[in-house]
Scaffold this active site. Structure first.
Site, PDB file in Angstrom:
ATOM      1  CB  CYS A   1     -46.997  67.712 101.139  1.00  0.00           C
ATOM      2  SG  CYS A   1     -46.365  66.919  99.489  1.00  0.00           S
TER       3      CYS A   1
ATOM      4  CG  HIS B   1     -49.231  63.041 100.886  1.00  0.00           C
ATOM      5  ND1 HIS B   1     -50.130  62.928  99.618  1.00  0.00           N
ATOM      6  CD2 HIS B   1     -48.355  64.009 100.682  1.00  0.00           C
ATOM      7  CE1 HIS B   1     -49.573  63.546  98.832  1.00  0.00           C
ATOM      8  NE2 HIS B   1     -48.688  64.413  99.348  1.00  0.00           N
TER       9      HIS B   1
END
Length: 340
Positions: free
Chosen positions: A130, A243
């Site tokens: 990710c 994120h």
């Protein structure tokens, strides 16, 4: 004519998001099946306006299915993915199991779409980590213009990257802070995550880096360019989804911040929000549910020749996992299978 698609791990955060995104993007399907472990047999999951009942992965026959989007851990992938691939179903795997196999392409469609043709060696395509996925979307168009020498990245990674257990632990610990009699010691994480940051994601390696940091190095080289030097510090922060990354880039050639901003504005998958004023940037809360990778705080680094800094934010359950897998499926269908 559409595709027959299996979503493996359909009851997890990423599996559910895969089903949502397949429906949102109107991926051309004739049939979709939700697969999970036997204990989740019959569990209902949403797919657009319909509801699917999970079937047992252990007994499922992948023969006749076009693609399988895997959203289970490496151990389960190791057990089931080779059988699916052997049955003629192309596996798009979200685990780390196959990312570093030289015979399996590791793909971010905005960055290295040409790699999709390598799927045929093992009938498997790997989805990157990710934290890597969102960063390389930003690096590639800049690399094409000025050639990147070195990247220094610090990540601020949400607890959803650790699965449902990570989300639950942040929620429970946050509540317990205000209720001293309800102590919630760390279980999923190594230290308290509520009102704290933890500079430790995945296991430690011999050189002192963590495996998450190593993944960012290895995957950036495989996806973008093996000559790029990367050093990373990966940190878990008390954010539920999204994120963030502070990225410092050193180029072979000079690249002006204004030109970099223009390049990124035109690049696929990127949204530039970069105003030098209060709130003129994107935070993780604002990126949740969006397909884009957001870039802000683009500025020269005056401490080195040919340096830039930028801030990169994305929904890790989407671009960092489920969205990228669906985009790979779209690429595979468009460039190779050509049924939809």
């Amino acid at each position: 004519m559409g595709y027959r698609v299996a979503v493996v791990g359909a009851t997890g955060n990423v599996g559910r998001e895969m089903l949502n995104i397949l429906a949102e993007r109107q991926f051309p399907t004739d049939e979709v099946v939700a697969l999970a472990s036997r204990r989740s047999l019959g569990t209902e999951v949403s797919y657009g306006d319909t509801t699917l009942k999970c079937k047992d992965l252990d007994t499922f026959d992948f023969t006749g299915w076009d693609m399988a989007l895997f959203a289970v851990g490496s151990e389960a992938t190791k057990k089931y993915a080779p059988g699916a691939a052997k049955a003629g179903c192309v596996v798009i795997d979200n685990s780390s199991l196959y990312r570093y196999d030289p015979d399996i392409p590791l793909i971010v469609p905005e960055v290295n779409p040409e790699a999709v043709h390598g799927y045929a060696k093992k009938n498997i395509i790997a989805n990157p980590n990710c934290s890597t996925a969102q960063m390389v979307v930003a690096l590639k168009p800049l690399h094409d213009r000025a050639t990147i020498k070195r990247v220094v990245v610090s990540t601020y990674q949400s607890v959803s990257g650790a699965g449902k257990e990570g989300i639950d632990e942040l929620w429970d610990q946050t509540k317990s802070i205000y209720n001293p009699t309800d102590d919630k010691p760390p279980q999923k994480f190594t230290k308290q995550i509520a009102f704290n940051v933890i500079p430790h994601i995945d296991v430690f390696m011999e050189d002192g880096s963590t495996k998450e940091e190593w993944k960012m190095v290895a995957e950036t080289k495989k996806i973008v360019d093996p000559k790029i030097k990367v050093t990373a510090t990966c940190v878990r922060v008390p954010v539920f989804v999204g994120h963030s990354e502070a990225v410092n880039i050193e180029f072979e050639e000079h690249l002006d911040e204004d030109e970099a901003r223009d390049i990124l504005r035109e690049a696929p998958g990127i949204m530039v929000i970069d105003k030098r004023e209060d709130g003129g940037y994107v935070s993780p809360v604002e990126c949740v549910g969006d397909f884009a990778t957001f870039i802000s705080r683009i500025r020269q680094d005056s401490t080195i020749d040919n340096g830039l800094n930028l801030w990169c934010v994305s929904d890790n359950l989407r671009k960092g996992a489920a969205l990228n897998a669906v985009q790979i499926a779209e690429l595979l269908g468009r460039e190779v299978l050509k049924k939809g």
